[in-house]
Write a protein that holds these residues in place. Structure first.
Motif, mmCIF file in Angstrom:
data_model
loop_
_atom_site.group_PDB
_atom_site.id
_atom_site.type_symbol
_atom_site.label_atom_id
_atom_site.label_comp_id
_atom_site.label_asym_id
_atom_site.label_seq_id
_atom_site.Cartn_x
_atom_site.Cartn_y
_atom_site.Cartn_z
ATOM 1 N N LEU A 1 -5.250 11.259 -52.996
ATOM 2 C CA LEU A 1 -3.791 11.339 -52.847
ATOM 3 C C LEU A 1 -3.481 11.824 -51.434
ATOM 4 C CD1 LEU A 1 -0.800 11.537 -53.852
ATOM 5 C CD2 LEU A 1 -1.365 13.847 -54.677
ATOM 6 N N VAL A 2 -2.710 11.042 -50.699
ATOM 7 C CA VAL A 2 -2.247 11.465 -49.376
ATOM 8 C C VAL A 2 -0.781 11.874 -49.518
ATOM 9 C CG1 VAL A 2 -1.795 10.724 -46.988
ATOM 10 C CG2 VAL A 2 -3.891 9.983 -48.162
ATOM 11 N N VAL A 3 -0.448 13.051 -49.020
ATOM 12 C CA VAL A 3 0.921 13.566 -49.120
ATOM 13 C C VAL A 3 1.641 13.360 -47.793
ATOM 14 C CG1 VAL A 3 2.333 15.629 -49.501
ATOM 15 C CG2 VAL A 3 0.231 15.280 -50.841
ATOM 16 N N GLY A 4 2.791 12.672 -47.851
ATOM 17 C CA GLY A 4 3.594 12.425 -46.658
ATOM 18 C C GLY A 4 3.983 10.962 -46.592
ATOM 19 N N PRO B 1 -16.280 3.542 -48.177
ATOM 20 C CA PRO B 1 -16.870 2.976 -49.396
ATOM 21 C C PRO B 1 -16.827 3.952 -50.576
ATOM 22 C CG PRO B 1 -18.585 3.500 -47.765
ATOM 23 C CD PRO B 1 -17.255 3.719 -47.091
ATOM 24 N N LEU B 2 -16.498 5.214 -50.300
ATOM 25 C CA LEU B 2 -16.457 6.219 -51.372
ATOM 26 C C LEU B 2 -15.171 6.136 -52.185
ATOM 27 C CD1 LEU B 2 -17.615 9.231 -49.162
ATOM 28 C CD2 LEU B 2 -19.003 8.017 -50.867
ATOM 29 N N VAL B 3 -14.192 5.390 -51.662
ATOM 30 C CA VAL B 3 -12.843 5.442 -52.234
ATOM 31 C C VAL B 3 -12.563 4.239 -53.123
ATOM 32 C CG1 VAL B 3 -10.385 5.405 -51.634
ATOM 33 C CG2 VAL B 3 -11.972 6.816 -50.321
ATOM 34 N N GLU B 4 -12.095 4.503 -54.343
ATOM 35 C CA GLU B 4 -11.723 3.369 -55.207
ATOM 36 C C GLU B 4 -10.215 3.196 -55.310
ATOM 37 O OE1 GLU B 4 -12.336 4.912 -59.642
ATOM 38 O OE2 GLU B 4 -13.875 5.619 -58.248
ATOM 39 N N LYS B 5 -9.455 4.291 -55.104
ATOM 40 C CA LYS B 5 -7.995 4.171 -55.258
ATOM 41 C C LYS B 5 -7.299 5.217 -54.389
ATOM 42 C CE LYS B 5 -4.109 3.252 -57.618
ATOM 43 N NZ LYS B 5 -3.476 2.045 -58.047
ATOM 44 N N ILE B 6 -6.244 4.792 -53.702
ATOM 45 C CA ILE B 6 -5.463 5.735 -52.891
ATOM 46 C C ILE B 6 -4.022 5.728 -53.375
ATOM 47 C CG2 ILE B 6 -4.784 6.435 -50.555
ATOM 48 C CD1 ILE B 6 -6.964 4.603 -49.449
ATOM 49 N N TYR B 7 -3.477 6.921 -53.566
ATOM 50 C CA TYR B 7 -2.048 7.097 -53.834
ATOM 51 C C TYR B 7 -1.435 7.770 -52.611
ATOM 52 C CZ TYR B 7 -3.291 6.487 -58.763
ATOM 53 O OH TYR B 7 -3.761 6.008 -59.948
ATOM 54 N N CYS B 8 -0.165 7.519 -52.387
ATOM 55 C CA CYS B 8 0.517 8.218 -51.305
ATOM 56 C C CYS B 8 1.912 8.610 -51.776
ATOM 57 C CB CYS B 8 0.593 7.342 -50.058
ATOM 58 S SG CYS B 8 1.231 8.230 -48.613
ATOM 59 N N ALA B 9 2.276 9.874 -51.539
ATOM 60 C CA ALA B 9 3.583 10.386 -51.972
ATOM 61 C C ALA B 9 4.333 10.961 -50.779
ATOM 62 C CB ALA B 9 3.384 11.484 -53.023
ATOM 63 N N PRO B 10 5.496 10.443 -50.392
ATOM 64 C CA PRO B 10 6.124 9.267 -50.986
ATOM 65 C C PRO B 10 5.666 7.946 -50.359
ATOM 66 C CG PRO B 10 7.604 10.218 -49.362
ATOM 67 C CD PRO B 10 6.373 11.075 -49.367
ATOM 68 N N GLY B 11 4.945 7.975 -49.236
ATOM 69 C CA GLY B 11 4.525 6.741 -48.570
ATOM 70 C C GLY B 11 5.665 6.048 -47.854
ATOM 71 N N ASN B 12 5.406 4.815 -47.411
ATOM 72 C CA ASN B 12 6.433 3.983 -46.751
ATOM 73 C C ASN B 12 6.004 2.522 -46.897
ATOM 74 O OD1 ASN B 12 4.683 3.220 -44.556
ATOM 75 N ND2 ASN B 12 5.159 5.135 -43.483
ATOM 76 N N PRO B 13 6.809 1.563 -46.445
ATOM 77 C CA PRO B 13 6.461 0.153 -46.677
ATOM 78 C C PRO B 13 5.124 -0.278 -46.060
ATOM 79 C CG PRO B 13 8.779 0.340 -46.130
ATOM 80 C CD PRO B 13 8.186 1.706 -45.909
ATOM 81 N N GLY C 1 8.538 13.487 -53.399
ATOM 82 C CA GLY C 1 8.692 13.954 -52.015
ATOM 83 C C GLY C 1 7.532 14.851 -51.619
ATOM 84 N N ALA C 2 7.250 14.887 -50.321
ATOM 85 C CA ALA C 2 6.121 15.678 -49.819
ATOM 86 C C ALA C 2 6.296 17.175 -50.081
ATOM 87 C CB ALA C 2 5.936 15.428 -48.324
ATOM 88 N N ASP C 3 7.548 17.617 -50.285
ATOM 89 C CA ASP C 3 7.748 19.052 -50.516
ATOM 90 C C ASP C 3 7.967 19.391 -51.997
ATOM 91 O OD1 ASP C 3 10.172 17.804 -50.595
ATOM 92 O OD2 ASP C 3 11.106 19.021 -49.013
ATOM 93 N N GLU C 4 7.820 18.396 -52.869
ATOM 94 C CA GLU C 4 7.916 18.684 -54.320
ATOM 95 C C GLU C 4 6.531 19.059 -54.824
ATOM 96 O OE1 GLU C 4 10.211 15.671 -56.553
ATOM 97 O OE2 GLU C 4 10.730 14.868 -54.597
ATOM 98 N N ILE C 5 6.093 20.260 -54.439
ATOM 99 C CA ILE C 5 4.667 20.560 -54.610
ATOM 100 C C ILE C 5 4.264 20.725 -56.080
ATOM 101 C CG2 ILE C 5 4.450 21.456 -52.250
ATOM 102 C CD1 ILE C 5 4.363 24.253 -53.311
ATOM 103 N N ASN C 6 5.167 21.186 -56.921
ATOM 104 C CA ASN C 6 4.789 21.315 -58.341
ATOM 105 C C ASN C 6 4.660 19.960 -59.020
ATOM 106 O OD1 ASN C 6 4.554 24.212 -58.557
ATOM 107 N ND2 ASN C 6 6.754 24.238 -58.158
ATOM 108 N N THR C 7 5.549 19.028 -58.666
ATOM 109 C CA THR C 7 5.468 17.667 -59.210
ATOM 110 C C THR C 7 4.211 16.969 -58.696
ATOM 111 O OG1 THR C 7 7.864 17.708 -59.024
ATOM 112 C CG2 THR C 7 6.877 15.609 -59.631
ATOM 113 N N LEU C 8 3.857 17.227 -57.444
ATOM 114 C CA LEU C 8 2.626 16.653 -56.886
ATOM 115 C C LEU C 8 1.404 17.163 -57.654
ATOM 116 C CD1 LEU C 8 3.473 16.847 -53.065
ATOM 117 C CD2 LEU C 8 3.121 14.761 -54.404
ATOM 118 N N LEU C 9 1.431 18.448 -57.987
ATOM 119 C CA LEU C 9 0.305 19.018 -58.747
ATOM 120 C C LEU C 9 0.201 18.359 -60.125
ATOM 121 C CD1 LEU C 9 -1.999 21.040 -59.161
ATOM 122 C CD2 LEU C 9 -0.298 22.717 -59.911
ATOM 123 N N GLU C 10 1.333 18.209 -60.806
ATOM 124 C CA GLU C 10 1.314 17.554 -62.135
ATOM 125 C C GLU C 10 0.731 16.149 -62.013
ATOM 126 O OE1 GLU C 10 5.316 17.463 -63.710
ATOM 127 O OE2 GLU C 10 5.471 19.650 -63.445
#
Ligand code: AMP
Ligand code: GLY
Length: 423
Positions: free
Chosen positions: A4-7, A23-35, A47-56
Motif C-alpha cells: 500500500l502506497v499512501v499519497g 518481482p516480489l510484488v503481486e499487488k499494489i494499492y494506492c490511497a488516494p492515488g491519481n489517474p 485520503g492520505a491523512d485518514e490514518i485510522n481508515t488506512l489502518l482498517e
C-alpha cells in the motif's frame, strides 16, 4: 507481497512505478492515488491523512508493507498505529517525524549534536522576535515552527519584510497553530542540494545526489514552490562532499535521534546549502522529495522493495544501491498562476504521444479524470522525466516530452538542469 502506497502526488506515482517493477510484488494499492497511478495500482478512496481508515484497510487486505509518501500522515502518527497493529510500515514514527514537523525540534537537535546549520533563535513571544530581527538586521530568514505546506519560510531581504512575516505568522496566524512559535535564522548563501539516505534507525544507506529547483521562474526568480524540477546526479555534490555530508550531517543526525530515545527510520531528506565545499543543513524532511524522487528512482537499478522492507523492519544491512550510470531530469508542468491561484479542469493533450517516447516517464501529480479526459487539478500537474547518457541528453529528453504536452496556461521552467551543465 501486497503493498500500500499512501499519497497521490508525483512522488507517489514514481514510488508505485518503481515498486511495480519488483518481482516480489503481486499487488499494489494506492490511497488516494491519481489517474497516472491508476494505470499501475488499484487506487482506493481514502485520503492520505485518514490514518485510522488506512489502518482498517491495511488490516482487511492483509497488506505486507505500507509506504508513506507525504509528511502529514507521518506527523499524525500513521507509523505508530500501524506498528502497534503488527504491520510493516516505511517511514518515521510520530516522535521522529518532528524532524520535519517542528523547525524548533530540528534546530535544537542540530545544536545539540554540532551539526552544521544556520545560527538561530526560536521565539513564542512576538515582541522578542521583532527585537531580535532589529538586532540582527537583514537578510534574515523567518520560519513558522510547524508544518505549513512548504510555505512557512520567508527569506527576508529587509528588516521590514522579516517583521511583516513575523506579524503574519504570530499575530494573524496565517499558518494556524504552525505559527505559535517561530525560528529566526541566519541567511545562508550558496548552492542548494538535496541529500537522501535510507535508515533503519541505526544503519545508513545514502542515495545518489540530486538537486531541486524551488523558485517558480527561470533563473531562480519568483516565489518558492514545492519544486519545479529536479535532476540527478548533482555535480555540486562531489565524491568528497558526499562523504563529508554522511560523516558530519547524516550520521550524527541518525545517531543523535537514537541517543535522544527517538530513533528515526525510513528515508531522511536533508536540504543542504553548499558554500566553498562546506555543507550546512537548511532543513530536514521525513520523506522522499517531490520532485527529487522522480529522477532518483528512474536512475535506481536496485529493487527498492527489499530496501523499504529492511528499513521498516530495522534490518538495513545492504552495502550499496545500484544506479544506472545515466542522468535523469524532471521538468514539472504546473498550472499557470501556481503557487498562487490558478484555473483548474483544463483538458491536457499529448499524453499518449509522450508515452511513445523512449526513456521518458510522465508522472502524474495534480491531475484528475473528467469523462475519460485528463485535466489539471492541482498546482504541480505533471513531472516529465527523461533519462540520458549525460545531463545534457536527459534535459533534451525531458523537454522533448514537455513539447508534446499542452493545456491552457501550462507553466514550466526552461532552465531545469542548467546549473549542472555549468559545472
Ligand atoms: P525550507 O522549507 O526550510 O526548505 O525552506 C524553503 C527554502 O527557503 C529553502 O529551500 C531555501 O531556498 C530557503 N531557505 C531556508 N532557510 C534558509 C536560510 N537560512 N538561508 C537562506 N535560504 C534559506
Ligand atoms: N522538493 C522539495 C520537497 O519535497 O520538499
Amino acid at each position: 507481497m501486497k503493498i500500500l502506497v499512501v499519497g497521490g502526488g508525483g512522488r507517489e506515482h514514481t514510488l508505485v512505478w518503481k515498486i511495480a517493477q519488483s518481482p516480489l510484488v503481486e499487488k499494489i494499492y494506492c490511497a488516494p492515488g491519481n489517474p497516472g497511478i491508476a494505470e499501475l495500482a488499484e487506487c482506493v478512496h481514502i485520503g492520505a491523512d485518514e490514518i485510522n481508515t488506512l489502518l482498517e484497510f491495511a488490516l482487511a487486505e492483509k497488506i505486507d508493507l505500507t509506504v508513506v509518501g507525504p509528511e502529514v500522515p507521518l506527523t499524525m502518527g500513521i507509523v505508530d498505529i500501524f506498528q502497534a497493529a503488527g504491520l510493516d510500515v516505511f517511514g518515521p514514527n510520530k516522535a521522529a517525524a518532528q524532524i520535519e514537523g517542528s523547525k524548533r525540534f530540528s534546530k535544537d537537535l542540530m545544536a545539540r549534536y554540532n551539526i552544521p546549520t544556520a545560527a538561530y533563535r526560536s521565539f513564542s513571544d512576538h515582541a522578542q522576535a521583532v527585537a531580535y530581527i532589529r538586532e540582527q538586521g537583514a537578510p534574515i530568514v523567518v520560519k513558522a515552527d510547524g508544518l505549513a505546506a512548504g510555505k512557512g519560510v520567508i527569506v527576508a531581504m529587509t528588516e521590514e519584510q522579516a517583521i511583516a512575516a513575523v506579524d503574519d505568522i504570530m499575530l494573524d496566524q496565517v499558518f494556524g497553530a504552525a505559527g505559535a512559535s517561530v525560528v529566526i535564522e541566519e541567511f545562508m548563501d550558496g548552492e542548494e542540494a538535496s541529500f537522501f539516505a535510507f535508515t533503519d534507525g541505526e544503519n545508513i544507506l545514502p542515495l545518489a545526489s540530486s538537486q531541486d529547483h524551488k523558485r517558480v521562474n527561470d533563473n531562480d526568480e519568483g516565489p518558492n514552490t514545492g519544486g519545479m524540477g529536479a535532476y540527478s546526479p548533482a555535480p555540486v555534490v562531489t565524491g568528497e562532499l558526499h562523504q563529508l555530508i554522511v560523516d558530519t550531517i547524516v550520521k550524527p543526525t541518525i545517531d543523535g535521534m537514537a541517543q535522544d530515545g527517538c530513533p528515526y527510520s525510513g528515508i531522511l531528506y536533508v536540504g543542504l546549502m553548499i558554500k566553498d565545499g562546506k555543507p550546512r543543513v537548511v532543513e530536514y524532511n521525513a520523506r522522499f522529495g517531490d520532485p527529487e524522487a522522480q529522477p532518483l528512482l528512474m536512475r535506481m537499478k536496485s529493487d527498492i522493495v527489499p530496501l523499504l522492507q529492511a528499513c521498516a523492519r530495522g534490518k538495513l544491512q545492504h552495502d550499496a544501491i545500484d544506479w544506472y550510470d545515466k542522468a535523469a531530469v524532471c521538468v514539472v508542468l504546473a498550472s499557470g498562476g501556481y503557487p498562487a491561484a490558478y484555473e483548474k479542469n483544463q483538458p491536457i493533450s499529448g499524453l499518449d504521444k509522450a508515452a511513445t517516447i523512449e526513456d521518458l516517464m510522465v508522472f502524474h501529480a495534480g491531475t484528475a479524470l473528467h469523462d475519460g479526459q485528463v485535466v489539471n487539478q492541482g498546482g504541480r500537474v505533471l513531472g516529465v522525466t527523461g533519462l540520458g547518457e549525460t545531463v545534457r541528453d536527459a534535459i533534451d529528453k525531458a523537454y522533448a516530452g514537455v513539447e508534446v504536452i499542452y493545456w491552457d496556461k501550462v507553466h514550466y521552467r526552461r532552465d531545469i538542469g542548467a546549473k549542472a551543465l555549468g559545472r
